[in-house]
Design an enzyme around this catalytic site. Sequence first.
Site, mmCIF file in Angstrom:
data_model
loop_
_atom_site.group_PDB
_atom_site.id
_atom_site.type_symbol
_atom_site.label_atom_id
_atom_site.label_comp_id
_atom_site.label_asym_id
_atom_site.label_seq_id
_atom_site.Cartn_x
_atom_site.Cartn_y
_atom_site.Cartn_z
ATOM 1 N N THR A 71 -40.591 -8.445 6.762
ATOM 2 C CA THR A 71 -41.114 -8.003 5.460
ATOM 3 C C THR A 71 -39.988 -8.048 4.432
ATOM 4 O OG1 THR A 71 -42.786 -6.593 6.476
ATOM 5 C CG2 THR A 71 -42.146 -6.037 4.223
ATOM 6 N N ASN A 151 -50.460 -15.680 11.872
ATOM 7 C CA ASN A 151 -50.468 -14.512 12.746
ATOM 8 C C ASN A 151 -51.866 -14.115 13.209
ATOM 9 O OD1 ASN A 151 -50.347 -14.000 9.862
ATOM 10 N ND2 ASN A 151 -50.587 -11.850 10.354
ATOM 11 N N GLN A 179 -44.035 -15.525 13.555
ATOM 12 C CA GLN A 179 -44.917 -15.599 14.733
ATOM 13 C C GLN A 179 -44.600 -16.758 15.667
ATOM 14 O OE1 GLN A 179 -47.200 -13.521 15.878
ATOM 15 N NE2 GLN A 179 -47.279 -12.078 14.172
ATOM 16 N N SER A 200 -38.333 -11.899 12.815
ATOM 17 C CA SER A 200 -38.354 -10.471 13.130
ATOM 18 C C SER A 200 -38.103 -10.253 14.625
ATOM 19 C CB SER A 200 -39.733 -9.928 12.750
ATOM 20 O OG SER A 200 -39.831 -8.569 13.047
ATOM 21 N N ALA A 201 -37.290 -9.233 14.957
ATOM 22 C CA ALA A 201 -36.922 -9.002 16.361
ATOM 23 C C ALA A 201 -38.091 -8.494 17.207
ATOM 24 C CB ALA A 201 -35.774 -7.995 16.429
ATOM 25 N N HIS A 202 -38.961 -7.671 16.587
ATOM 26 C CA HIS A 202 -39.954 -7.003 17.450
ATOM 27 C C HIS A 202 -41.097 -7.905 17.883
ATOM 28 C CE1 HIS A 202 -43.358 -5.767 14.622
ATOM 29 N NE2 HIS A 202 -42.445 -6.118 13.749
ATOM 30 N N THR A 243 -24.960 -0.295 5.457
ATOM 31 C CA THR A 243 -24.231 -0.294 6.729
ATOM 32 C C THR A 243 -25.087 -0.977 7.791
ATOM 33 O OG1 THR A 243 -23.177 1.767 6.106
ATOM 34 C CG2 THR A 243 -23.164 1.230 8.454
ATOM 35 N N CYS A 331 -51.083 -5.351 10.092
ATOM 36 C CA CYS A 331 -50.645 -5.003 8.736
ATOM 37 C C CYS A 331 -51.798 -4.948 7.751
ATOM 38 C CB CYS A 331 -49.594 -5.992 8.262
ATOM 39 S SG CYS A 331 -48.181 -6.032 9.348
HETATM 40 N N1 PMP Z 1 -44.767 -12.181 8.669
HETATM 41 C C1 PMP Z 1 -45.614 -12.352 9.704
HETATM 42 C C2 PMP Z 1 -46.280 -13.677 9.893
HETATM 43 C C3 PMP Z 1 -45.858 -11.300 10.593
HETATM 44 O O1 PMP Z 1 -46.719 -11.473 11.592
HETATM 45 C C4 PMP Z 1 -45.209 -10.060 10.384
HETATM 46 C C5 PMP Z 1 -45.448 -8.895 11.314
HETATM 47 N N2 PMP Z 1 -46.778 -8.503 11.406
HETATM 48 C C6 PMP Z 1 -44.347 -9.937 9.286
HETATM 49 C C7 PMP Z 1 -44.139 -11.013 8.468
HETATM 50 C C8 PMP Z 1 -43.623 -8.646 9.012
HETATM 51 O O2 PMP Z 1 -42.617 -8.459 9.938
HETATM 52 P P1 PMP Z 1 -41.887 -7.038 10.123
HETATM 53 O O3 PMP Z 1 -42.816 -6.200 10.923
HETATM 54 O O4 PMP Z 1 -40.626 -7.380 10.848
HETATM 55 O O5 PMP Z 1 -41.615 -6.499 8.765
#
Ligand code: PMP
Length: 373
Positions: A71, A151, A179, A200-202, A243, A331
Amino acid sequence: MLYLDNSSTTNILPEVKDTMLTYLTEEFGNPSSKYYSIAENAHSAIEYSREMVALLIGCQKDEVFFTSGATESNNMILKGIADFYQEQNNHIITTKVEHPAILETCKYLEAKGFEITYLDVDSFGRIDIQNFKEILSKNPPLLVSIIWGNNEIGSLNPISEIAEICDSHNVFFHTDATQVIGKLETNINFEPGINFLSGSAHKLHGPKGSGFVIIRKDALGLPIKLTPLLHGGGQEKDYRSGTHSVHNIVGLGKAAEIANNKLKDNIDNLLKLENELKNILSTQFGEQIIFNNDISNKIPGLLSVQFKGVNNEVLVKNLANDIALSTGSACSSSKPSHVLEACGYPIDQIRSTIRFSLSPYNEVSELKIFERL
Ligand code: PMP
Protein backbone atom coordinates in the site's frame (compact mmCIF):
# COMPACT_ATOMS: atom_id res chain seq x y z
CA MET A 1 -9.01 -25.57 9.60
CA LEU A 2 -8.01 -25.54 5.94
CA TYR A 3 -6.61 -22.12 5.05
CA LEU A 4 -7.31 -21.20 1.41
CA ASP A 5 -7.12 -17.42 1.61
CA ASN A 6 -3.45 -17.01 0.75
CA SER A 7 -4.07 -14.05 -1.55
CA SER A 8 -5.22 -12.14 1.54
CA THR A 9 -2.25 -13.12 3.62
CA THR A 10 -0.02 -16.12 4.34
CA ASN A 11 1.33 -17.80 7.45
CA ILE A 12 4.87 -16.94 8.52
CA LEU A 13 7.35 -19.75 7.80
CA PRO A 14 9.19 -21.04 10.90
CA GLU A 15 12.61 -19.97 9.49
CA VAL A 16 11.22 -16.47 8.88
CA LYS A 17 9.84 -16.26 12.43
CA ASP A 18 13.12 -17.44 13.97
CA THR A 19 15.16 -14.88 12.04
CA MET A 20 12.75 -12.13 13.04
CA LEU A 21 12.87 -13.11 16.72
CA THR A 22 16.63 -12.64 16.82
CA TYR A 23 16.23 -9.03 15.68
CA LEU A 24 13.37 -8.41 18.09
CA THR A 25 15.43 -9.59 21.03
CA GLU A 26 19.22 -9.72 21.30
CA GLU A 27 20.02 -7.95 18.01
CA PHE A 28 17.92 -4.88 18.75
CA GLY A 29 20.35 -2.20 17.52
CA ASN A 30 19.41 0.71 15.30
CA PRO A 31 20.97 0.04 11.88
CA SER A 32 21.66 3.75 11.41
CA SER A 33 23.86 3.85 14.52
CA LYS A 34 27.55 3.11 14.08
CA TYR A 35 30.56 1.16 15.33
CA TYR A 36 29.09 -1.06 18.07
CA SER A 37 28.19 -4.60 17.12
CA ILE A 38 24.39 -4.70 17.49
CA ALA A 39 24.03 -1.61 15.28
CA GLU A 40 26.44 -2.99 12.68
CA ASN A 41 24.70 -6.39 12.83
CA ALA A 42 21.31 -4.81 12.24
CA HIS A 43 22.76 -2.86 9.33
CA SER A 44 24.27 -6.00 7.79
CA ALA A 45 20.99 -7.88 8.24
CA ILE A 46 19.09 -5.16 6.40
CA GLU A 47 21.61 -5.14 3.58
CA TYR A 48 21.41 -8.93 3.32
CA SER A 49 17.61 -8.63 3.00
CA ARG A 50 18.05 -6.03 0.30
CA GLU A 51 20.25 -8.46 -1.59
CA MET A 52 17.67 -11.24 -1.25
CA VAL A 53 14.87 -9.05 -2.61
CA ALA A 54 17.14 -7.88 -5.45
CA LEU A 55 17.90 -11.52 -6.33
CA LEU A 56 14.21 -12.42 -6.38
CA ILE A 57 13.29 -9.46 -8.57
CA GLY A 58 16.39 -9.42 -10.74
CA CYS A 59 17.47 -5.85 -10.04
CA GLN A 60 20.42 -4.13 -8.39
CA LYS A 61 20.62 -4.13 -4.61
CA ASP A 62 20.60 -0.34 -4.53
CA GLU A 63 17.30 -0.30 -6.43
CA VAL A 64 15.43 -1.94 -3.51
CA PHE A 65 13.76 0.29 -0.89
CA PHE A 66 11.95 -1.00 2.17
CA THR A 67 8.45 0.22 3.02
CA SER A 68 5.61 -0.78 5.32
CA GLY A 69 3.96 -2.81 2.56
CA ALA A 70 2.62 -2.60 -0.96
CA THR A 71 0.00 0.00 0.00
CA GLU A 72 2.78 2.39 0.93
CA SER A 73 4.88 1.42 -2.11
CA ASN A 74 1.97 2.15 -4.45
CA ASN A 75 1.18 5.46 -2.74
CA MET A 76 4.85 6.41 -2.74
CA ILE A 77 5.29 5.98 -6.50
CA LEU A 78 2.01 7.49 -7.64
CA LYS A 79 2.05 10.49 -5.31
CA GLY A 80 5.82 10.90 -5.46
CA ILE A 81 6.00 10.98 -9.26
CA ALA A 82 2.82 13.05 -9.60
CA ASP A 83 4.12 15.65 -7.17
CA PHE A 84 7.65 15.88 -8.56
CA TYR A 85 6.75 16.14 -12.26
CA GLN A 86 3.35 17.83 -12.12
CA GLU A 87 4.56 20.90 -14.00
CA GLN A 88 5.62 18.72 -16.94
CA ASN A 89 2.59 16.44 -17.29
CA ASN A 90 -0.42 15.64 -15.13
CA HIS A 91 -1.85 12.61 -16.94
CA ILE A 92 -1.70 9.13 -15.36
CA ILE A 93 -2.96 5.89 -16.93
CA THR A 94 -4.10 2.98 -14.80
CA THR A 95 -6.80 0.28 -15.04
CA LYS A 96 -10.25 -0.27 -13.56
CA VAL A 97 -9.10 -3.45 -11.82
CA GLU A 98 -6.25 -2.20 -9.65
CA HIS A 99 -6.02 -2.75 -5.92
CA PRO A 100 -7.59 0.05 -3.84
CA ALA A 101 -4.06 1.21 -2.91
CA ILE A 102 -3.78 2.38 -6.53
CA LEU A 103 -7.39 3.32 -7.24
CA GLU A 104 -7.91 5.40 -4.09
CA THR A 105 -4.55 7.12 -4.62
CA CYS A 106 -5.64 7.95 -8.17
CA LYS A 107 -8.93 9.34 -6.86
CA TYR A 108 -6.97 11.51 -4.43
CA LEU A 109 -4.75 12.78 -7.27
CA GLU A 110 -7.78 13.37 -9.48
CA ALA A 111 -9.25 15.61 -6.79
CA LYS A 112 -5.95 17.53 -6.82
CA GLY A 113 -6.34 18.19 -10.56
CA PHE A 114 -4.52 15.25 -12.14
CA GLU A 115 -6.08 13.63 -15.17
CA ILE A 116 -6.49 9.89 -14.65
CA THR A 117 -7.41 7.43 -17.40
CA TYR A 118 -8.85 4.16 -16.06
CA LEU A 119 -8.40 1.55 -18.80
CA ASP A 120 -11.22 -0.89 -19.53
CA VAL A 121 -10.43 -4.59 -19.27
CA ASP A 122 -11.62 -7.78 -20.98
CA SER A 123 -13.73 -10.44 -19.26
CA PHE A 124 -10.61 -11.76 -17.49
CA GLY A 125 -9.48 -8.34 -16.26
CA ARG A 126 -6.68 -7.76 -18.76
CA ILE A 127 -6.08 -4.53 -20.65
CA ASP A 128 -6.42 -4.27 -24.41
CA ILE A 129 -2.98 -3.43 -25.79
CA GLN A 130 -4.29 -1.70 -28.91
CA ASN A 131 -6.58 0.54 -26.88
CA PHE A 132 -3.72 1.29 -24.47
CA LYS A 133 -1.40 2.27 -27.33
CA GLU A 134 -4.03 4.59 -28.83
CA ILE A 135 -4.65 6.38 -25.53
CA LEU A 136 -0.93 6.63 -24.87
CA SER A 137 -0.25 8.16 -28.29
CA LYS A 138 -3.20 10.57 -28.19
CA ASN A 139 -2.49 11.86 -24.68
CA PRO A 140 1.00 10.78 -23.54
CA PRO A 141 0.99 10.32 -19.79
CA LEU A 142 3.62 11.00 -17.16
CA LEU A 143 3.10 7.60 -15.54
CA VAL A 144 1.40 4.30 -16.29
CA SER A 145 0.53 1.99 -13.39
CA ILE A 146 -0.79 -1.47 -14.27
CA ILE A 147 -1.22 -4.49 -12.03
CA TRP A 148 0.88 -7.53 -13.01
CA GLY A 149 -1.43 -10.26 -11.71
CA ASN A 150 -4.92 -9.52 -10.45
CA ASN A 151 -5.63 -10.26 -6.78
CA GLU A 152 -9.23 -11.35 -7.39
CA ILE A 153 -9.35 -13.14 -10.72
CA GLY A 154 -5.65 -13.96 -11.05
CA SER A 155 -5.24 -12.82 -14.68
CA LEU A 156 -1.85 -11.66 -15.84
CA ASN A 157 -1.23 -8.55 -17.89
CA PRO A 158 1.47 -8.73 -20.59
CA ILE A 159 3.90 -6.76 -18.45
CA SER A 160 6.93 -7.02 -20.76
CA GLU A 161 4.93 -5.74 -23.69
CA ILE A 162 3.43 -2.88 -21.66
CA ALA A 163 6.88 -1.98 -20.32
CA GLU A 164 8.32 -1.89 -23.83
CA ILE A 165 5.53 0.37 -25.05
CA CYS A 166 6.08 2.75 -22.12
CA ASP A 167 9.81 2.70 -22.70
CA SER A 168 9.47 3.55 -26.37
CA HIS A 169 7.18 6.50 -25.47
CA ASN A 170 9.50 7.66 -22.69
CA VAL A 171 6.79 7.24 -20.07
CA PHE A 172 7.35 6.07 -16.46
CA PHE A 173 5.92 2.60 -15.80
CA HIS A 174 4.97 1.14 -12.42
CA THR A 175 3.56 -2.32 -11.79
CA ASP A 176 1.92 -3.65 -8.65
CA ALA A 177 3.47 -7.13 -8.51
CA THR A 178 2.23 -7.95 -5.00
CA GLN A 179 0.26 -11.04 -6.02
CA VAL A 180 2.73 -12.57 -8.46
CA ILE A 181 6.02 -12.46 -6.56
CA GLY A 182 7.04 -15.98 -5.54
CA LYS A 183 4.36 -17.49 -7.79
CA LEU A 184 5.82 -16.63 -11.19
CA GLU A 185 9.18 -15.84 -12.66
CA THR A 186 9.36 -12.10 -11.89
CA ASN A 187 12.93 -11.39 -12.87
CA ILE A 188 12.90 -7.90 -14.41
CA ASN A 189 16.60 -7.81 -15.20
CA PHE A 190 16.00 -7.50 -18.92
CA GLU A 191 12.91 -5.30 -18.68
CA PRO A 192 14.29 -1.78 -18.91
CA GLY A 193 10.77 -0.35 -19.24
CA ILE A 194 9.75 -1.30 -15.69
CA ASN A 195 10.81 1.71 -13.65
CA PHE A 196 8.92 0.89 -10.44
CA LEU A 197 7.57 -2.29 -8.88
CA SER A 198 5.70 -2.85 -5.59
CA GLY A 199 5.74 -5.96 -3.40
CA SER A 200 4.69 -7.11 0.05
CA ALA A 201 6.21 -9.62 2.51
CA HIS A 202 2.99 -11.04 3.90
CA LYS A 203 1.91 -12.49 0.56
CA LEU A 204 5.00 -14.69 0.48
CA HIS A 205 5.04 -16.16 3.97
CA GLY A 206 6.71 -13.15 5.53
CA PRO A 207 5.45 -10.60 8.08
CA LYS A 208 2.65 -8.05 7.68
CA GLY A 209 3.62 -4.38 7.63
CA SER A 210 6.71 -5.03 5.54
CA GLY A 211 7.23 -4.50 1.84
CA PHE A 212 9.38 -2.92 -0.76
CA VAL A 213 9.45 -0.79 -3.83
CA ILE A 214 11.90 -1.20 -6.66
CA ILE A 215 13.03 2.10 -8.14
CA ARG A 216 15.25 1.31 -11.08
CA LYS A 217 17.98 3.66 -12.18
CA ASP A 218 17.40 5.52 -15.44
CA ALA A 219 19.18 4.82 -18.73
CA LEU A 220 22.16 6.89 -17.57
CA GLY A 221 22.39 4.89 -14.37
CA LEU A 222 21.03 7.77 -12.26
CA PRO A 223 18.32 7.40 -9.59
CA ILE A 224 14.86 8.57 -10.69
CA LYS A 225 13.74 11.56 -8.67
CA LEU A 226 10.43 11.66 -6.84
CA THR A 227 8.92 13.42 -3.83
CA PRO A 228 9.09 11.17 -0.75
CA LEU A 229 5.93 10.27 1.10
CA LEU A 230 7.75 10.41 4.44
CA HIS A 231 10.28 13.15 5.14
CA GLY A 232 12.76 12.79 7.96
CA GLY A 233 16.09 11.09 8.54
CA GLY A 234 16.28 9.80 4.96
CA GLN A 235 17.14 6.24 6.02
CA GLU A 236 16.21 4.74 2.64
CA LYS A 237 18.46 6.99 0.55
CA ASP A 238 16.02 9.90 1.06
CA TYR A 239 13.24 8.08 -0.81
CA ARG A 240 11.81 7.13 2.60
CA SER A 241 12.45 8.10 6.18
CA GLY A 242 11.84 6.34 9.48
CA THR A 243 13.93 4.04 11.64
CA HIS A 244 14.14 0.71 9.85
CA SER A 245 11.73 -1.92 11.13
CA VAL A 246 14.61 -4.37 11.34
CA HIS A 247 12.66 -7.50 12.34
CA ASN A 248 10.13 -6.89 9.57
CA ILE A 249 12.84 -6.28 7.00
CA VAL A 250 14.81 -9.41 7.94
CA GLY A 251 11.52 -11.34 7.82
CA LEU A 252 10.92 -10.06 4.30
CA GLY A 253 14.52 -10.89 3.34
CA LYS A 254 14.25 -14.45 4.62
CA ALA A 255 10.86 -14.95 2.92
CA ALA A 256 12.33 -13.60 -0.35
CA GLU A 257 15.38 -15.88 -0.04
CA ILE A 258 13.19 -18.97 0.48
CA ALA A 259 10.77 -17.93 -2.29
CA ASN A 260 13.67 -17.50 -4.69
CA ASN A 261 15.36 -20.80 -3.79
CA LYS A 262 12.11 -22.73 -4.06
CA LEU A 263 10.50 -20.85 -6.92
CA LYS A 264 10.29 -23.75 -9.36
CA ASP A 265 9.08 -26.28 -6.77
CA ASN A 266 6.57 -23.78 -5.40
CA ILE A 267 5.11 -23.12 -8.85
CA ASP A 268 4.89 -26.87 -9.53
CA ASN A 269 3.16 -27.40 -6.19
CA LEU A 270 0.70 -24.60 -6.79
CA LEU A 271 -0.22 -26.02 -10.20
CA LYS A 272 -0.61 -29.52 -8.81
CA LEU A 273 -2.79 -28.31 -5.93
CA GLU A 274 -4.87 -26.14 -8.22
CA ASN A 275 -5.54 -29.03 -10.59
CA GLU A 276 -6.53 -31.24 -7.70
CA LEU A 277 -8.84 -28.56 -6.28
CA LYS A 278 -10.44 -27.99 -9.69
CA ASN A 279 -11.06 -31.70 -10.12
CA ILE A 280 -12.55 -32.07 -6.65
CA LEU A 281 -14.81 -29.03 -7.06
CA SER A 282 -15.91 -30.15 -10.55
CA THR A 283 -16.72 -33.65 -9.32
CA GLN A 284 -18.48 -32.38 -6.23
CA PHE A 285 -20.47 -29.49 -7.70
CA GLY A 286 -20.60 -30.23 -11.47
CA GLU A 287 -22.93 -27.84 -13.30
CA GLN A 288 -23.53 -25.80 -10.16
CA ILE A 289 -20.19 -24.03 -10.50
CA ILE A 290 -18.41 -21.89 -13.11
CA PHE A 291 -14.69 -21.10 -13.10
CA ASN A 292 -14.19 -17.39 -13.86
CA ASN A 293 -10.46 -17.57 -14.58
CA ASP A 294 -8.53 -17.65 -17.83
CA ILE A 295 -6.90 -20.95 -16.95
CA SER A 296 -4.07 -20.58 -19.46
CA ASN A 297 -2.69 -17.25 -18.31
CA LYS A 298 -3.05 -16.59 -14.64
CA ILE A 299 -1.45 -16.71 -11.19
CA PRO A 300 -1.00 -20.36 -10.23
CA GLY A 301 -3.08 -21.40 -7.24
CA LEU A 302 -5.81 -18.78 -7.54
CA LEU A 303 -9.31 -19.87 -8.56
CA SER A 304 -12.32 -17.59 -8.81
CA VAL A 305 -15.43 -19.74 -8.77
CA GLN A 306 -19.14 -18.96 -9.11
CA PHE A 307 -21.54 -21.10 -7.10
CA LYS A 308 -24.75 -20.60 -9.06
CA GLY A 309 -27.61 -19.18 -7.03
CA VAL A 310 -25.62 -19.15 -3.78
CA ASN A 311 -24.80 -15.98 -1.86
CA ASN A 312 -21.03 -15.86 -1.47
CA GLU A 313 -21.07 -14.14 1.95
CA VAL A 314 -23.40 -16.80 3.35
CA LEU A 315 -21.32 -19.62 1.90
CA VAL A 316 -18.01 -18.24 3.19
CA LYS A 317 -19.59 -17.70 6.61
CA ASN A 318 -21.11 -21.18 6.73
CA LEU A 319 -17.79 -22.81 5.85
CA ALA A 320 -15.74 -20.61 8.18
CA ASN A 321 -15.29 -23.22 10.92
CA ASP A 322 -13.65 -25.67 8.52
CA ILE A 323 -12.29 -23.68 5.58
CA ALA A 324 -10.98 -20.11 5.37
CA LEU A 325 -12.05 -18.57 2.07
CA SER A 326 -13.03 -15.14 0.85
CA THR A 327 -15.39 -13.58 -1.62
CA GLY A 328 -12.56 -11.56 -3.15
CA SER A 329 -10.12 -8.97 -1.91
CA ALA A 330 -9.88 -8.59 1.87
CA CYS A 331 -9.23 -4.88 1.26
CA SER A 332 -12.70 -4.30 -0.21
CA SER A 333 -14.65 -7.21 1.22
CA SER A 334 -17.68 -5.15 2.23
CA LYS A 335 -18.48 -4.06 -1.36
CA PRO A 336 -19.27 -6.15 -4.45
CA SER A 337 -16.05 -6.69 -6.39
CA HIS A 338 -15.09 -3.72 -8.60
CA VAL A 339 -12.81 -6.15 -10.46
CA LEU A 340 -15.56 -8.56 -11.51
CA GLU A 341 -17.80 -5.59 -12.29
CA ALA A 342 -15.12 -4.18 -14.65
CA CYS A 343 -14.82 -7.65 -16.23
CA GLY A 344 -18.53 -7.38 -17.10
CA TYR A 345 -20.06 -9.81 -14.60
CA PRO A 346 -23.67 -9.10 -13.60
CA ILE A 347 -24.25 -8.45 -9.91
CA ASP A 348 -25.84 -11.87 -9.18
CA GLN A 349 -22.72 -13.63 -10.52
CA ILE A 350 -20.44 -11.32 -8.53
CA ARG A 351 -22.44 -12.08 -5.40
CA SER A 352 -22.00 -15.82 -5.94
CA THR A 353 -18.24 -15.78 -6.56
CA ILE A 354 -15.68 -17.15 -4.14
CA ARG A 355 -11.90 -16.90 -4.34
CA PHE A 356 -9.79 -19.95 -3.49
CA SER A 357 -6.14 -19.04 -3.06
CA LEU A 358 -3.61 -21.77 -2.38
CA SER A 359 -0.15 -21.72 -0.91
CA PRO A 360 2.65 -23.99 -2.15
CA TYR A 361 2.70 -25.32 1.41
CA ASN A 362 -0.85 -26.69 1.24
CA GLU A 363 -1.12 -30.47 0.91
CA VAL A 364 -3.22 -32.34 -1.65
CA SER A 365 -4.63 -34.49 1.18
CA GLU A 366 -6.07 -31.39 2.90
CA LEU A 367 -8.25 -30.68 -0.13
CA LYS A 368 -10.22 -33.89 0.45
CA ILE A 369 -12.25 -31.89 2.94
CA PHE A 370 -14.36 -30.72 -0.01
CA GLU A 371 -15.38 -34.31 -0.72
CA ARG A 372 -16.95 -34.48 2.73
CA LEU A 373 -19.08 -31.34 2.37
N1 PMP B 1 -1.67 -4.63 -4.11
C1 PMP B 1 -2.23 -5.84 -4.25
C2 PMP B 1 -2.45 -6.40 -5.62
C3 PMP B 1 -2.60 -6.58 -3.11
O1 PMP B 1 -3.18 -7.77 -3.26
C4 PMP B 1 -2.38 -6.02 -1.83
C5 PMP B 1 -2.76 -6.77 -0.58
N2 PMP B 1 -4.11 -7.11 -0.51
C6 PMP B 1 -1.80 -4.75 -1.75
C7 PMP B 1 -1.45 -4.09 -2.90
C8 PMP B 1 -1.53 -4.10 -0.42
O2 PMP B 1 -0.47 -4.72 0.21
P1 PMP B 1 -0.15 -4.49 1.77
O3 PMP B 1 -1.12 -5.33 2.51
O4 PMP B 1 1.26 -4.94 1.91
O5 PMP B 1 -0.30 -3.03 2.04
